[in-house]
Design a protein around this motif. Structure first.
Motif, PDB file in Angstrom:
ATOM      1  N   ALA A 101       7.118  15.812  -2.897  1.00 19.48           N
ATOM      2  CA  ALA A 101       8.521  15.603  -3.260  1.00 19.48           C
ATOM      3  C   ALA A 101       8.607  14.711  -4.496  1.00 19.48           C
ATOM      4  N   ALA A 102       9.652  14.879  -5.257  1.00 20.95           N
ATOM      5  CA  ALA A 102       9.842  14.096  -6.479  1.00 20.95           C
ATOM      6  C   ALA A 102      10.245  12.656  -6.168  1.00 20.95           C
ATOM      7  N   LYS A 103      10.969  12.463  -5.062  1.00 22.07           N
ATOM      8  CA  LYS A 103      11.493  11.138  -4.746  1.00 22.07           C
ATOM      9  C   LYS A 103      10.802  10.564  -3.515  1.00 22.07           C
ATOM     10  N   ILE A 104       9.776   9.758  -3.778  1.00 21.99           N
ATOM     11  CA  ILE A 104       9.029   9.079  -2.714  1.00 21.99           C
ATOM     12  C   ILE A 104       9.090   7.588  -3.009  1.00 21.99           C
ATOM     13  N   ASP A 105       9.520   6.800  -2.030  1.00 18.69           N
ATOM     14  CA  ASP A 105       9.587   5.348  -2.192  1.00 18.69           C
ATOM     15  C   ASP A 105       8.187   4.831  -2.511  1.00 18.69           C
ATOM     16  N   PRO A 106       8.018   4.079  -3.615  1.00 20.70           N
ATOM     17  CA  PRO A 106       6.685   3.580  -3.980  1.00 20.70           C
ATOM     18  C   PRO A 106       6.208   2.416  -3.110  1.00 20.70           C
ATOM     19  N   HIS A 107       7.067   1.921  -2.240  1.00 16.68           N
ATOM     20  CA  HIS A 107       6.710   0.800  -1.370  1.00 16.68           C
ATOM     21  C   HIS A 107       6.503   1.297   0.060  1.00 16.68           C
ATOM     22  N   VAL A 108       5.318   1.088   0.579  1.00 17.21           N
ATOM     23  CA  VAL A 108       4.994   1.476   1.952  1.00 17.21           C
ATOM     24  C   VAL A 108       5.604   0.447   2.894  1.00 17.21           C
ATOM     25  N   GLN A 109       6.292   0.920   3.905  1.00 18.30           N
ATOM     26  CA  GLN A 109       6.823   0.008   4.917  1.00 18.30           C
ATOM     27  C   GLN A 109       5.761  -0.187   5.994  1.00 18.30           C
ATOM     28  N   ILE A 110       5.637  -1.407   6.475  1.00 16.07           N
ATOM     29  CA  ILE A 110       4.646  -1.735   7.500  1.00 16.07           C
ATOM     30  C   ILE A 110       5.362  -1.901   8.829  1.00 16.07           C
ATOM     31  N   ASN A 111       4.900  -1.168   9.829  1.00 19.83           N
ATOM     32  CA  ASN A 111       5.492  -1.224  11.164  1.00 19.83           C
ATOM     33  C   ASN A 111       4.560  -2.041  12.057  1.00 19.83           C
ATOM     34  N   THR A 112       5.036  -3.182  12.517  1.00 20.15           N
ATOM     35  CA  THR A 112       4.222  -4.046  13.374  1.00 20.15           C
ATOM     36  C   THR A 112       4.345  -3.673  14.848  1.00 20.15           C
ATOM     37  N   ARG A 113       5.269  -2.770  15.182  1.00 15.46           N
ATOM     38  CA  ARG A 113       5.488  -2.389  16.577  1.00 15.46           C
ATOM     39  C   ARG A 113       4.806  -1.079  16.955  1.00 15.46           C
TER      40      ARG A 113
END
Length: 163
Positions: free
Chosen positions: A23-35
């Motif tokens: 996809a052309a629009k991908i957030d460049p920041h990975v979110q971290i899930n601690t749960r």
């Protein structure tokens, strides 16, 4: 500790170098899930914008494990690939052939070289001894008497603190 944003950018470049239509629009920041206890990553679609989420467990693992999960999730941003269908598998095979990522529909802590979280409950069959880890309270952990093992045996629950 891995740098997930830098690894995401790397895997995006790798996929695009193979002609995989991310996809052309991908957030460049990975979110971290601690749960997240049972999944390693997740691809979230919000309109035509995608966000990748990783389990915090991967941050202490190898870069290869992190890249494998990022590649898996990025492939979900391709048109028609929100599931693990034929097209997704074809792109996964291309990534594996070119970069050695062992991308599959499911994986384990052992395969990724990460430490498995401790189960909060252990459900055991009183007949065959089969052990089923559970990470959250559920009808099975609260009322095991309502369920049976595949062998027909009754189930019992042990809490983490009393193993």
């Amino acid at each position: 500790m891995n740098q997930p944003d830098a690894l995401l950018a790397l895997v995006i470049r790798q996929a695009r170098s193979l002609g995989i239509p991310l996809a052309a629009k991908i957030d460049p920041h990975v979110q971290i899930n601690t749960r997240a206890l049972r999944r390693f990553g997740r691809c979230l679609r919000e309109g035509n914008y995608y966000r990748i989420e990783l389990s915090a467990r991967l941050l202490s693992g190898s870069e290869a494990a992190c890249c494998t999960v990022l590649a898996h999730e990025l492939l979900h941003t391709c048109y028609g690939c929100m599931n693990h269908g034929t097209r997704w598998k074809r792109y996964a095979a291309r990534m594996q052939a070119a970069f050695g990522y062992p991308i599959s529909c499911t994986t384990t802590d052992l395969a990724l070289g990460t430490e498995a979280p401790a189960a909060k409950y252990i459900v055991r069959c009183t007949v065959c001894g089969k052990s089923i880890p559970r990470y959250r309270s559920s009808p099975l952990t609260r009322h095991p008497e309502r369920y049976r093992c595949a062998c027909g045996g009754t189930l019992s629950v042990t809490k983490e603190g009393s193993l």
